[in-house]
Design a protein around this motif. Structure first.
Motif, PDB file in Angstrom:
ATOM      1  N   ILE A 675      20.766 -20.699  72.561  1.00 54.82           N
ATOM      2  CA  ILE A 675      20.400 -19.454  73.354  1.00 54.82           C
ATOM      3  C   ILE A 675      18.310 -20.747  74.477  1.00 54.82           C
ATOM      4  CG2 ILE A 675      18.974 -17.389  75.086  1.00 54.82           C
ATOM      5  CD1 ILE A 675      21.636 -16.308  72.953  1.00 54.82           C
ATOM      6  N   ASP A 676      17.685 -20.617  74.170  1.00 56.80           N
ATOM      7  CA  ASP A 676      16.831 -21.407  73.747  1.00 56.80           C
ATOM      8  C   ASP A 676      16.618 -22.752  74.590  1.00 56.80           C
ATOM      9  OD1 ASP A 676      15.296 -19.019  73.457  1.00 56.80           O
ATOM     10  OD2 ASP A 676      14.252 -19.476  71.001  1.00 56.80           O
ATOM     11  N   ASN A 677      18.204 -23.632  73.921  1.00 56.52           N
ATOM     12  CA  ASN A 677      17.969 -24.573  74.305  1.00 56.52           C
ATOM     13  C   ASN A 677      18.943 -24.568  75.303  1.00 56.52           C
ATOM     14  OD1 ASN A 677      17.141 -26.865  72.937  1.00 56.52           O
ATOM     15  ND2 ASN A 677      17.375 -25.503  71.277  1.00 56.52           N
ATOM     16  N   ASN A 678      19.083 -24.022  76.823  1.00 61.01           N
ATOM     17  CA  ASN A 678      19.044 -24.010  78.130  1.00 61.01           C
ATOM     18  C   ASN A 678      20.887 -23.582  77.933  1.00 61.01           C
ATOM     19  OD1 ASN A 678      16.907 -24.216  79.180  1.00 61.01           O
ATOM     20  ND2 ASN A 678      17.339 -26.396  79.309  1.00 61.01           N
ATOM     21  N   LEU A 679      21.170 -22.649  77.137  1.00 65.62           N
ATOM     22  CA  LEU A 679      23.268 -22.831  76.872  1.00 65.62           C
ATOM     23  C   LEU A 679      23.448 -22.491  77.839  1.00 65.62           C
ATOM     24  CD1 LEU A 679      25.301 -22.315  74.646  1.00 65.62           C
ATOM     25  CD2 LEU A 679      24.985 -20.014  74.538  1.00 65.62           C
ATOM     26  N   SER A 683      22.531 -26.512  85.392  1.00 62.28           N
ATOM     27  CA  SER A 683      22.385 -28.029  85.555  1.00 62.28           C
ATOM     28  C   SER A 683      23.585 -28.607  84.391  1.00 62.28           C
ATOM     29  CB  SER A 683      21.094 -28.616  84.389  1.00 62.28           C
ATOM     30  OG  SER A 683      19.974 -27.606  84.745  1.00 62.28           O
ATOM     31  N   TYR A 684      24.008 -30.098  85.015  1.00 59.50           N
ATOM     32  CA  TYR A 684      25.425 -30.680  84.556  1.00 59.50           C
ATOM     33  C   TYR A 684      26.164 -29.795  84.519  1.00 59.50           C
ATOM     34  CZ  TYR A 684      21.000 -33.135  83.043  1.00 59.50           C
ATOM     35  OH  TYR A 684      19.955 -34.429  83.390  1.00 59.50           O
ATOM     36  N   VAL A 685      26.714 -28.095  85.125  1.00 65.87           N
ATOM     37  CA  VAL A 685      27.983 -28.010  84.770  1.00 65.87           C
ATOM     38  C   VAL A 685      28.795 -28.531  84.901  1.00 65.87           C
ATOM     39  CG1 VAL A 685      29.293 -26.192  85.603  1.00 65.87           C
ATOM     40  CG2 VAL A 685      27.228 -25.999  85.608  1.00 65.87           C
ATOM     41  N   HIS A 686      28.651 -29.748  85.905  1.00 62.56           N
ATOM     42  CA  HIS A 686      29.903 -30.511  86.461  1.00 62.56           C
ATOM     43  C   HIS A 686      30.273 -31.370  84.870  1.00 62.56           C
ATOM     44  CE1 HIS A 686      32.864 -32.129  89.234  1.00 62.56           C
ATOM     45  NE2 HIS A 686      32.796 -33.333  88.256  1.00 62.56           N
ATOM     46  N   GLU A 687      28.911 -31.999  85.108  1.00 57.70           N
ATOM     47  CA  GLU A 687      29.599 -33.170  83.501  1.00 57.70           C
ATOM     48  C   GLU A 687      29.739 -32.279  82.799  1.00 57.70           C
ATOM     49  OE1 GLU A 687      25.992 -34.655  86.379  1.00 57.70           O
ATOM     50  OE2 GLU A 687      27.228 -32.591  85.282  1.00 57.70           O
ATOM     51  N   ASP A 688      29.658 -30.884  82.260  1.00 57.31           N
ATOM     52  CA  ASP A 688      29.707 -30.600  80.760  1.00 57.31           C
ATOM     53  C   ASP A 688      31.009 -30.613  81.286  1.00 57.31           C
ATOM     54  OD1 ASP A 688      27.083 -30.484  80.071  1.00 57.31           O
ATOM     55  OD2 ASP A 688      26.354 -28.783  80.101  1.00 57.31           O
TER      56      ASP A 688
END
Length: 820
Positions: A675-679, A683-688
């Motif tokens: 969670i602390d690592n931007n779970l 950002s980068y939703v499309h790429e992920d």
């Protein structure tokens, strides 16, 4: 004749029927006769049809003073209906007004059910008032000399616009209207819509982006307080650990009681398979319903469906089990009660079905909600509130559907041919293609003439030629015939007719189901037990099966429905209310579930997001509860699994339902670390998404439909359809050619856009992540599965176990979890 005199004629006609015109009907008459375009919003069963047929006919009377003796031939108005089944009622309404007002006007129907003789007759002598579908209208545009057919048309009405908007059929309608406005400059455009939230946008999409038609238009809303009574069929006992699986059949006794207490009942199911199962279950348990009960769904023979519709009107049937095939407009005045089996996943669909009861002005609609599993009672409570507060979904229109545009251009090229400059200006004025660039347009023209950059060596893709007058035309008779046969935007698997060996047509099933049948297999269809004999010439031959033989129920693809965004919001709000003790009867019935949930974990508030973890012999379970619907959860689960795996190598099994999703692994996740690592970062939703899901494979499947609609693939002649697997193989080959050699191909790009925007609902996914980021993350380390997690776990188990062993396994699990 003045406008006031015309409206008096309409009011007097209403008085002769012992009716009183609603204000919205008078407003529509006034606006239409003033020469305005518009969108009429009124509830089902309130008299919308007469709001527009009357002024259409009055306008003709005004233009022809000797209308009782002299008849001016030619098409005067078109009525578009999304369902062929509605055309008979619309025709009756038009004929009634035309005859009562003393005109000699003729009314005709042109749909896929219209005989070839009737079509030929219409070609030489069009009716004054034509009732048709979007597809049949396009077929008329594919007729040589169509401009002469439509030039005298003074009005077009698009009925049930909410059903078309937000679909490719809606885009097809936008394009047809763009052409007809030019061909028939005096034509007024009107839409009718019942249940839709974004009415202003719906009006813009119908009339065109920044057009003269839109500038001279009105939006008329009927202020009718339609009474809708919503009752939930509550079970006597709710299990603390709810699970899916009964199809609602455990409440069959309560349903039978409602049927007996009502004059006529429609039982709405969400899928054709569910419809078949409920019909059979009622017949088996209550044989006294035989003769008084029928079934209605889209795969049953048209003649049978027509008989059922008439039998309801004539009060010859007591109960009909049906699907969305009876959602819309057929005028069923005698229907007293509606039963909705399972959640319809959307407010609009629920209200549409409720409106089938009391389908007359001033009558109360009565609908019962039957939850197929306990958690659906939360949805029942949400729907009750939505009905009370008149909350309805928005419809999101398509943008840049190039496959539909290519089909449309081929349609124009088959008939008179088209001038590229004129057509470009017309389509640029539609909502769908408002942002089309000259470069895109040139690419599309190259595509229809040369088959695009990577297919230019193959003559079969060079369909359109440019003549000496710079008109784009299809000159090949074979190409023209194939195009006419494939006009439409509804793409489904090939279907096979079901026939008795002894003769007689029953309906149709999809090719994928028929391919699994072996000689002697028994299956239930249209309430009959049938024994499979053979497949020959795209026909499935069957015999009647003996009553004692066990049978499987026919299933169809595309059974699952998605939560609408509004429904998701309502569901969360109902759930949050549990913590504030403002409980509806449905939520009170769920008290055992909520008590156990609070004991094992918690029920989140509006500013909280719940994650649960626990360990079983299967491994480490992590459950997330966004309450956003199955499709959004499918994408979210994949993104979460992918992002966690970037921090440490780990493999997950994924499971999801409408309420949440599960990540199951063989090692524990350090949740606080991830969670602390931007779970939950946006950002980068499309790429992920592209990395976590096989987006290319999903786009490849989506491309098959695009290839068929655009005419890249031909689906075959009547009775000689090309097999689905061959179409799939052909579309995959084209997809790979475009991907490898022509990555800027607009149809290839469209496949990816539709995958992310429509299938994975990327926009809603981003909104869900934004909401979660604004909430406090509550992590509950549980000792065992919770009531909220139980339906997700049992859904995953269902894919591995038979129904009998699943029931046994769940019984053992429940007994174990209830131990303190």
């Amino acid at each position: 004749m003045t406008r006031k005199e015309q409206i008096e004629i309409a009011e007097n006609w209403f008085l002769k029927q012992d009716w009183k015109a609603f204000p919205f009907q008078k407003q529509t008459w006034e606006a239409f006769l003033q020469g305005k375009n518009g969108l009429l919003n009124a509830p089902t069963g309130s008299g919308k049809t007469y709001a527009l047929w009357l002024p259409i006919i009055l306008q003709y009377i005004r233009s022809n003073k000797d209308y009782k003796f002299k008849h001016k031939k030619g098409l005067k108005a078109i009525w578009i209906t999304p369902l062929r089944a509605l055309s008979a009622d619309i025709q009756q309404a038009a004929e009634r007004v035309a005859a009562d007002l003393g005109t000699l006007m003729t009314v005709g129907v042109r749909t896929g059910d219209t005989s070839s003789q009737e079509r030929a007759k219409q070609k030489n002598n069009m009716p004054d008032l034509l009732i048709t579908t979007p597809e049949s209208l396009q077929l008329l545009l594919a007729t040589k000399g169509y401009d002469k057919i439509f030039e005298s048309c003074s009005a077009i009405v698009v009925d049930e616009w909410h059903e078309l908007m937000g679909t490719k059929r809606g885009v097809q309608m936008e394009l047809s209207l763009s052409r007809l406005k030019t061909v028939a400059p005096k034509m007024k455009v009107w839409g009718i819509s019942a249940t839709i939230g974004n009415l202003e946008l719906a009006q813009t999409v119908l009339l065109g982006h920044n057009t003269e038609a839109l500038n001279n238009s009105v939006l008329i809303k009927a202020k009718i307080n339609k009474k809708i009574k919503v009752e939930s069929i509550l079970p006597e006992k709710v299990d603390s650990y709810p699970w899916r699986g009964h199809m609602g059949l455990h409440l069959i006794k309560e349903v039978a009681t409602i049927i007996r207490g009502s004059k006529t009942t429609l039982i709405f199911t969400n899928t054709r398979s569910q419809c078949e199962i409920w019909f059979q279950a009622l017949l088996d348990k209550y044989p006294e319903f035989a003769g008084e009960m029928a079934m209605h769904h889209g795969s049953i023979a048209r003649e049978t469906r027509a008989w059922v519709e008439n039998a309801i009107k004539n009060e010859e049937l007591k109960v009909v089990v049906c699907t969305s095939s009876l959602d819309l407009g057929v005028d069923f005045a005698p229907v007293e009660t509606i039963i909705q089996v399972g959640s319809p996943k959307g407010v609009a669909r629920f209200l549409q079905r409720a409106g089938r009861s009391g389908h007359q002005p001033g009558k109360e609609s009565v609908i019962y909600f039957l939850a197929t599993h306990a958690m659906e009672l939360i949805e029942a409570s949400a729907l009750k509130r939505a009905t009370k507060e008149a909350i309805v979904e928005d419809r999101i229109p398509y943008l840049n559907s190039y496959d539909v545009l290519i089909q449309y251009l081929n349609t124009l090229a088959v008939s008179n041919g088209f001038d590229s400059k004129i057509i470009y200006d017309e389509i640029k004025a539609t909502f769908c293609f408002q942002s089309i660039t000259p470069e895109n347009w040139q690419w599309i023209l190259n595509f229809i003439t040369n088959g695009s950059q990577s297919l230019e060596k193959y003559d079969e893709y060079k369909k359109v030629e440019i003549d000496e007058n710079s008109l784009y035309k299809i000159n090949s008779r074979k190409t023209a015939m194939q195009h006419r046969m494939q006009i439409g935007t509804i793409v489904s698997d090939a279907v096979l007719n079901i026939k008795f060996v002894s003769g007689g047509y029953i309906g149709f099933i999809e090719e994928w189901f028929a391919a699994k049948l072996r000689k002697g297999d028994i299956f239930i269809f249209a309430g009959k037990k049938l024994e499979f004999y053979a497949i020959k010439d795209m026909q499935v031959y069957v015999r009647k099966a003996g009553p004692k033989k066990t049978a499987k129920t026919v299933s169809w693809m595309g059974g699952r429905m998605a939560f609408s965004a509004q429904m998701s919001t309502l569901l969360r709000e109902e759930l949050y209310a549990v913590n504030h003790n403002s409980l509806s009867p449905e939520l009170l019935a769920l008290e055992p579930v909520f008590t156990r949930q609070k004991l094992e974990s918690c029920i989140p508030n509006e500013n909280e997001f719940l994650i649960e973890t626990f360990k079983t012999r299967e491994g480490y379970h992590t459950l997330f509860y966004p309450f956003e619907g199955r499709f959004v959860h499918e994408a979210l689960a994949s993104i979460m699994a992918y992002r966690i795996s970037l921090l440490s190598p780990i493999t997950f099994s994924l499971a999801y339902n409408d309420y949440g999703f599960e990540l199951l692994s063989d090692q524990e996740i350090d949740l606080q670390l991830v969670i602390d690592n931007n779970l939950f970062s946006t950002s980068y939703v499309h790429e992920d998404l592209q990395q976590s899901l096989n987006a290319t494979e999903m786009a490849r499947r989506k491309f098959r439909d695009i290839a068929i609609i655009s005419g890249l693939l031909f689906t075959g002649m009547p009775g000689k359809f090309i097999k689905t697997k061959h179409l799939q193989n052909g579309s995959q080959l084209l997809f790979e050619v475009f991907r490898d050699y022509e990555p800027d191909n607009l149809l290839l790009q469209q496949a990816y856009i539709e995958t992310f925007e429509h299938q994975l609902e990327e926009g809603r996914l981003r909104q869900a992540l934004e909401r979660i980021n604004s909430q406090e993350i509550i992590i509950r380390k549980c000792q065992k599965p919770t009531p909220f997690s139980f339906p997700i776990i049992t859904d995953r188990l269902r894919e591995k176990l038979s129904s009998e062993s699943l029931a046994e396994r769940i019984a053992k699990m429940t007994a174990s979890y209830l131990k303190v």
